[in-house]
Design an enzyme around this catalytic site. Structure first.
Site, PDB file in Angstrom:
ATOM      1  N   ASP A 112     -43.579  54.780  10.518  1.00 54.96           N
ATOM      2  CA  ASP A 112     -43.407  53.760   9.487  1.00 54.96           C
ATOM      3  C   ASP A 112     -44.036  54.252   8.183  1.00 54.96           C
ATOM      4  O   ASP A 112     -45.166  54.764   8.180  1.00 54.96           O
ATOM      5  CB  ASP A 112     -44.074  52.454   9.925  1.00 54.96           C
ATOM      6  CG  ASP A 112     -43.735  51.301   9.006  1.00 54.96           C
ATOM      7  OD1 ASP A 112     -42.669  50.699   9.190  1.00 54.96           O
ATOM      8  OD2 ASP A 112     -44.546  51.010   8.101  1.00 54.96           O
ATOM      9  N   ILE A 113     -43.293  54.124   7.078  1.00 56.20           N
ATOM     10  CA  ILE A 113     -43.815  54.547   5.773  1.00 56.20           C
ATOM     11  C   ILE A 113     -44.895  53.565   5.320  1.00 56.20           C
ATOM     12  O   ILE A 113     -44.666  52.357   5.263  1.00 56.20           O
ATOM     13  CB  ILE A 113     -42.690  54.608   4.730  1.00 56.20           C
ATOM     14  CG1 ILE A 113     -41.605  55.587   5.185  1.00 56.20           C
ATOM     15  CG2 ILE A 113     -43.233  55.020   3.363  1.00 56.20           C
ATOM     16  CD1 ILE A 113     -40.385  55.621   4.280  1.00 56.20           C
ATOM     17  N   ASN A 120     -41.735  49.743  -3.622  1.00 53.28           N
ATOM     18  CA  ASN A 120     -40.636  48.945  -4.175  1.00 53.28           C
ATOM     19  C   ASN A 120     -41.092  48.078  -5.344  1.00 53.28           C
ATOM     20  O   ASN A 120     -40.410  47.953  -6.362  1.00 53.28           O
ATOM     21  CB  ASN A 120     -40.023  48.063  -3.079  1.00 53.28           C
ATOM     22  CG  ASN A 120     -39.076  48.828  -2.181  1.00 53.28           C
ATOM     23  OD1 ASN A 120     -38.486  49.823  -2.588  1.00 53.28           O
ATOM     24  ND2 ASN A 120     -38.945  48.381  -0.945  1.00 53.28           N
ATOM     25  N   ASP A 129     -35.305  53.560  -2.049  1.00 47.52           N
ATOM     26  CA  ASP A 129     -34.193  54.218  -1.356  1.00 47.52           C
ATOM     27  C   ASP A 129     -34.353  55.737  -1.374  1.00 47.52           C
ATOM     28  O   ASP A 129     -34.099  56.423  -0.369  1.00 47.52           O
ATOM     29  CB  ASP A 129     -32.860  53.846  -2.010  1.00 47.52           C
ATOM     30  CG  ASP A 129     -32.479  52.394  -1.762  1.00 47.52           C
ATOM     31  OD1 ASP A 129     -33.124  51.754  -0.910  1.00 47.52           O
ATOM     32  OD2 ASP A 129     -31.540  51.913  -2.428  1.00 47.52           O
ATOM     33  N   GLU A 156     -38.078  50.627   6.537  1.00 51.89           N
ATOM     34  CA  GLU A 156     -38.764  51.894   6.285  1.00 51.89           C
ATOM     35  C   GLU A 156     -39.269  52.537   7.575  1.00 51.89           C
ATOM     36  O   GLU A 156     -40.145  53.399   7.549  1.00 51.89           O
ATOM     37  CB  GLU A 156     -39.945  51.669   5.332  1.00 51.89           C
ATOM     38  CG  GLU A 156     -41.099  50.866   5.901  1.00 51.89           C
ATOM     39  CD  GLU A 156     -40.927  49.367   5.747  1.00 51.89           C
ATOM     40  OE1 GLU A 156     -41.950  48.657   5.776  1.00 51.89           O
ATOM     41  OE2 GLU A 156     -39.787  48.899   5.586  1.00 51.89           O
TER      42      GLU A 156
END
Length: 258
Positions: A112-113, A120, A129, A156
């Site tokens: 997971d980022i 964002n 993106d 993500e």
């Protein structure tokens, strides 16, 4: 009447008026002519069959290529370019069956980022993106075996399917990816962003009660522990060891722009 027709006509007349020997000769000539005609017809038929067979082979090849293209399109995530969730679900069932049959370990890694929402918020969804695409490319390029697969699991989050891999091997793969990403600078427009990931790993030999949901549940528990422990680290379930990054990266600003 052509010359050839005239010769054949004279031959027939001679055979009919020439007695028994001529009749035999005429019969032999007719058999010869019949065989020649049959041979020509057979050759023509063979040519037609070969042409139709070649056309059928070309059509089948084109159909197979179109099916492969449709299969790739239906199982590829449009944003990241890696496999999608539908592919993951299907592949997990197949790999569980193989693990159960061969009694070899199967590993699942969830990545997971970290602080993705903040990316964002600070830089916009287009920047988010681009981050997803670049992270996907980095993960994909660091899977060494053709049997290993990376899928975009959602948002993500990415999932790795690592056949014939135990917990130690899964942690090593995840840690290599984590370290490379932590050391990289991702380019987004005029900015360079420092992005990290957290990862949770689970590996086991599948048995009669194993299910994709259970593997995901265990990997997700490990991922939750990695997030809760400060992010930018890899944790397995059950806990094997903590392959964490530097402590200073845990709760600081997750990216730096220039």
């Amino acid at each position: 009447m052509t010359l050839l027709d005239w010769i054949e006509f004279r031959t027939i007349v001679a055979a009919l008026t020439g007695g028994f020997v001529s009749a035999i000769a005429f019969s032999s000539w007719l058999i010869y002519k019949y065989r020649r005609r049959i041979e020509r017809m057979e050759a023509q038929l063979d040519n037609i069959i070969q042409e139709r067979t070649l056309e059928l082979q070309i059509t089948l090849q084109e159909l197979a290529e179109k099916n492969e293209l449709l299969e790739a399109q239906s199982t590829t995530d449009a944003l990241s370019g890696v496999r999608n969730r539908a592919y993951f679900d299907r592949k997990m069932v197949a790999e569980l069956n193989r693990s159960r049959r061969e009694q070899r370990p199967l590993a699942v890694v969830l990545l997971d980022i970290d602080f993705f929402k903040q990316v964002n918020d600070d830089f916009g969804h287009l920047a988010g993106d681009q981050i997803i695409r670049q992270v996907a490319e980095l993960i994909q390029s660091n899977l060494k075996r053709c049997s290993d697969h990376v899928c975009r699991y959602g948002g993500e989050e990415f999932a790795l399917i690592l056949p014939n891999t135990d917990t130690v091997g899964a942690v090593e793969v995840a840690e290599r990816i984590r370290a490379l990403l932590a050391a990289a600078a991702l380019h987004v427009a005029e900015h360079q962003l420092a992005v990290t990931i957290s990862a949770g790993c689970y590996a086991a030999n599948a048995d009669a009660d194993s299910s994709p949901e259970y593997y995901i549940h265990c990997a997700d528990k490990a991922l939750y522990q990695a997030k809760n422990a400060g992010r930018n680290q890899v944790i397995s379930y059950p806990s094997l060891f903590n392959a964490s990054a530097s402590d200073t990266a845990s709760k600081e600003q997750p990216h730096v722009s220039s």
